[in-house]
Design an enzyme around this catalytic site. Sequence first.
Site, PDB file in Angstrom:
ATOM      1  N   GLY A 127       0.933  -1.228  -0.018  1.00 49.59           N
ATOM      2  CA  GLY A 127       0.037   0.060   0.182  1.00 49.59           C
ATOM      3  C   GLY A 127       0.647   1.071   0.069  1.00 49.59           C
ATOM      4  CB  SER A 129       0.550   3.731  -5.842  1.00 50.56           C
ATOM      5  OG  SER A 129       1.742   3.441  -6.104  1.00 50.56           O
ATOM      6  CD  GLU A 244      12.627  -3.134  -7.181  1.00 48.63           C
ATOM      7  OE1 GLU A 244      13.119  -4.276  -7.144  1.00 48.63           O
ATOM      8  OE2 GLU A 244      11.822  -2.401  -7.004  1.00 48.63           O
ATOM      9  CG  ASN A 382      10.637   1.816 -17.923  1.00 48.32           C
ATOM     10  OD1 ASN A 382      10.649   1.283 -16.898  1.00 48.32           O
ATOM     11  ND2 ASN A 382      10.916   1.210 -19.061  1.00 48.32           N
ATOM     12  CD  GLU A 383       8.328   7.607 -18.715  1.00 49.75           C
ATOM     13  OE1 GLU A 383       7.883   6.997 -17.856  1.00 49.75           O
ATOM     14  OE2 GLU A 383       7.995   7.308 -19.811  1.00 49.75           O
TER      15      GLU A 383
HETATM   16  C1  LIG Z   1       0.421  -3.265 -12.991  1.00 53.68           C
HETATM   17  C2  LIG Z   1       0.454  -2.300 -11.773  1.00 53.68           C
HETATM   18  C3  LIG Z   1       0.780  -2.538 -10.612  1.00 53.68           C
HETATM   19  C4  LIG Z   1       1.154  -1.978  -9.218  1.00 53.68           C
HETATM   20  N1  LIG Z   1       1.185  -2.497  -8.285  1.00 53.68           N
HETATM   21  C5  LIG Z   1       1.350  -1.559  -7.005  1.00 53.68           C
HETATM   22  C6  LIG Z   1       1.548  -1.873  -5.879  1.00 53.68           C
HETATM   23  O1  LIG Z   1       0.971  -3.431  -5.556  1.00 53.68           O
HETATM   24  N2  LIG Z   1       1.401  -1.076  -4.697  1.00 53.68           N
HETATM   25  C7  LIG Z   1       1.527   0.030  -5.118  1.00 53.68           C
HETATM   26  O2  LIG Z   1       1.747   0.845  -3.912  1.00 53.68           O
HETATM   27  N3  LIG Z   1       1.746   0.607  -6.209  1.00 53.68           N
HETATM   28  C8  LIG Z   1       1.543  -0.359  -7.158  1.00 53.68           C
HETATM   29  N4  LIG Z   1       1.553   0.305  -8.557  1.00 53.68           N
HETATM   30  C9  LIG Z   1       1.683   1.612  -8.781  1.00 53.68           C
HETATM   31  C10 LIG Z   1       3.203   2.205  -9.409  1.00 53.68           C
HETATM   32  O3  LIG Z   1       4.090   2.243  -8.744  1.00 53.68           O
HETATM   33  C11 LIG Z   1       2.827   3.418  -9.812  1.00 53.68           C
HETATM   34  O4  LIG Z   1       2.014   3.568 -11.152  1.00 53.68           O
HETATM   35  C12 LIG Z   1       4.023   4.112 -10.432  1.00 53.68           C
HETATM   36  O5  LIG Z   1       4.767   4.508  -9.648  1.00 53.68           O
HETATM   37  C13 LIG Z   1       3.779   5.474 -11.294  1.00 53.68           C
HETATM   38  O6  LIG Z   1       2.812   6.524 -10.704  1.00 53.68           O
HETATM   39  P1  LIG Z   1       1.473   7.048 -11.295  1.00 53.68           P
HETATM   40  O7  LIG Z   1       0.646   5.782 -11.927  1.00 53.68           O
HETATM   41  O8  LIG Z   1       0.863   7.490 -10.300  1.00 53.68           O
HETATM   42  O9  LIG Z   1       2.143   7.818 -12.471  1.00 53.68           O
HETATM   43  P2  LIG Z   1       2.594   9.394 -12.479  1.00 53.68           P
HETATM   44  O10 LIG Z   1       3.533   9.457 -11.335  1.00 53.68           O
HETATM   45  O11 LIG Z   1       1.151  10.156 -12.360  1.00 53.68           O
HETATM   46  O12 LIG Z   1       3.120   9.480 -13.799  1.00 53.68           O
HETATM   47  C14 LIG Z   1       2.530   9.764 -15.065  1.00 53.68           C
HETATM   48  C15 LIG Z   1       3.518   9.620 -16.080  1.00 53.68           C
HETATM   49  O13 LIG Z   1       4.665  10.974 -15.698  1.00 53.68           O
HETATM   50  C16 LIG Z   1       5.926  10.453 -15.801  1.00 53.68           C
HETATM   51  N5  LIG Z   1       6.569  11.428 -14.741  1.00 53.68           N
HETATM   52  C17 LIG Z   1       6.073  11.475 -13.307  1.00 53.68           C
HETATM   53  N6  LIG Z   1       6.934  12.172 -12.702  1.00 53.68           N
HETATM   54  C18 LIG Z   1       8.093  12.291 -13.591  1.00 53.68           C
HETATM   55  C19 LIG Z   1       9.185  13.068 -13.560  1.00 53.68           C
HETATM   56  N7  LIG Z   1       9.567  13.767 -12.417  1.00 53.68           N
HETATM   57  N8  LIG Z   1      10.170  13.112 -14.665  1.00 53.68           N
HETATM   58  C20 LIG Z   1       9.672  12.556 -15.602  1.00 53.68           C
HETATM   59  N9  LIG Z   1       8.472  11.789 -16.005  1.00 53.68           N
HETATM   60  C21 LIG Z   1       7.916  11.805 -14.835  1.00 53.68           C
HETATM   61  C22 LIG Z   1       5.714   8.969 -15.470  1.00 53.68           C
HETATM   62  O14 LIG Z   1       6.896   8.294 -15.986  1.00 53.68           O
HETATM   63  C23 LIG Z   1       4.338   8.566 -16.205  1.00 53.68           C
HETATM   64  O15 LIG Z   1       4.578   8.406 -17.548  1.00 53.68           O
HETATM   65  C24 LIG Z   1       1.477  -0.728  -9.684  1.00 53.68           C
HETATM   66  C25 LIG Z   1       1.064  -0.008 -10.966  1.00 53.68           C
HETATM   67  C26 LIG Z   1       0.788  -0.997 -11.869  1.00 53.68           C
HETATM   68  C27 LIG Z   1       0.638  -0.347 -13.418  1.00 53.68           C
END
Ligand SMILES: Cc1cc2nc3c(=O)[nH]c(=O)nc-3n(C[C@H](O)[C@H](O)[C@H](O)COP(=O)(O)OP(=O)(O)OC[C@H]3O[C@@H](n4cnc5c(N)ncnc54)[C@H](O)[C@@H]3O)c2cc1C
Length: 396
Positions: A127, A129, A244, A382-383
């Site tokens: 927990g 995100s 990791e 990846n970003e």
């Molecule tokens: C299938 C799946 C399983 C997951 N499982 C878990 C889980 O079990 N527990 C948990 O806690 N989380 C989980 N996650 C969440 C995951 O860690 C987040 O989705 C991830 O960290 C990206 O955050 P966000 O989705 O809020 O995107 P955002 O942070 O809103 O980012 C949106 C876009 O902007 C880009 N971006 C944001 N900031 C920057 C920056 N500073 N520089 C350049 N680019 C940027 C990102 O790369 C992305 O392309 C999961 C996600 C997925 C897709």
Amino acid sequence: MDLNYSSEDLAFRDQVRAFLAANLPADLQQKVRKHLRLSREDYVRWHKIVAKQGWVAPAWPVEYGGPGWNATQRHIWEEECAIAGTPAILPFGINMVAPVIMAFGNAEQKAYYLPRILSCEDWWCQGYSEPGSGSDLASLKTTAERVGDHYIVNGQKTWTTLGQHADMIFCLVRTDSTVRKQEGISFLLIDMKTPGITVRPIIMLDEDHEVNEVFFDNVKVPVANLIGKENKGWTYAKYLLGHERTGIAAVGRSKRELQFLKKVALKQLKRGKPLLDDPLFAAKVANLEIELMALETTVLRTICQEDQTPGPQASMLKVRGSEIQQILTELMIEALGPDALPFDTRYLEGKSEHAVTGDDDNAPLAAYYFNFRKTSIYGGSNEIQKNIITQMILGL
Ligand SMILES: Cc1cc2nc3c(=O)[nH]c(=O)nc-3n(C[C@H](O)[C@H](O)[C@H](O)COP(=O)(O)OP(=O)(O)OC[C@H]3O[C@@H](n4cnc5c(N)ncnc54)[C@H](O)[C@@H]3O)c2cc1C
């Protein structure tokens, strides 16, 4: 630097192969190799088989039940499991919360939780995100207010992988909103059966229920479930992310999938000849194979350099590993063309023995392709990994 396995490493690999040949149930192996969906029971069954052998927590210290393997042995184990097609040992308990409990938990927490993680008595989920707090995790808003010997938790987590099966969730919560955002976060262990918790499915692109939203509405959590000190959770969270492993590159699985891609491309015909013999398609496959070999060398280099955690190099492995996984699924779809279109959920979920299309190999591949879009987002997008590489490896 010698990247070849020593004779001891090769003997260890034989031992692992013999174990897998004797203990990996054929039905589980078939499900994994054919890209079918795994149930909770499938994951738990495999976890318990490996736990019985004493190998389920390769990186744990021996005193807590680890097998005492070095980094190369851990790598060989992961590779051989992936190539054989075992279900994954889910990381949330073994690789994520357990190292935090070992490093920062108290004696009671270690004695209670670690054996239950080892035996899979508790299924854990992560927990971290929240809506609006993914990459910018420290901005998280779920609050935990101390009232006597409990915290009252309110807020929402999201993308919680397999949270629908979980007994426990480890959460980052805000315990002080008056200080710098990183300094007001705590690390709480929460029983998923506590009143006030609601789990709602998020259905992925492949129509699978893999992730969830988890809502907390006045959830009462004993203070005894706090890890370490209040407001020090960010330090523990970073420690967890630093754990990791080189396995993040998923080289073993990609090797298995490369063989699968070749099998599919051999069966598909283009002007009467196997697609794999088409020069353009063959060049794409060869290019991917070269990239995969280069990634494997990078993984082995990382293992040789550091016996513990790969640190920022894990970001390189994550970016390249996820790109290769995605290209593999793209080439599978390219090979199939219109044959990728039928979507057979009953077959994917093991409710029918064969795919309606008549080709069991091909039927799950579109779902697999859609599912793997996730690899460049989860575990830190990846970003964000590229930002880490530029700052911590390139020093820019
Ligand atoms: C299938 C799946 C399983 C997951 N499982 C878990 C889980 O079990 N527990 C948990 O806690 N989380 C989980 N996650 C969440 C995951 O860690 C987040 O989705 C991830 O960290 C990206 O955050 P966000 O989705 O809020 O995107 P955002 O942070 O809103 O980012 C949106 C876009 O902007 C880009 N971006 C944001 N900031 C920057 C920056 N500073 N520089 C350049 N680019 C940027 C990102 O790369 C992305 O392309 C999961 C996600 C997925 C897709």
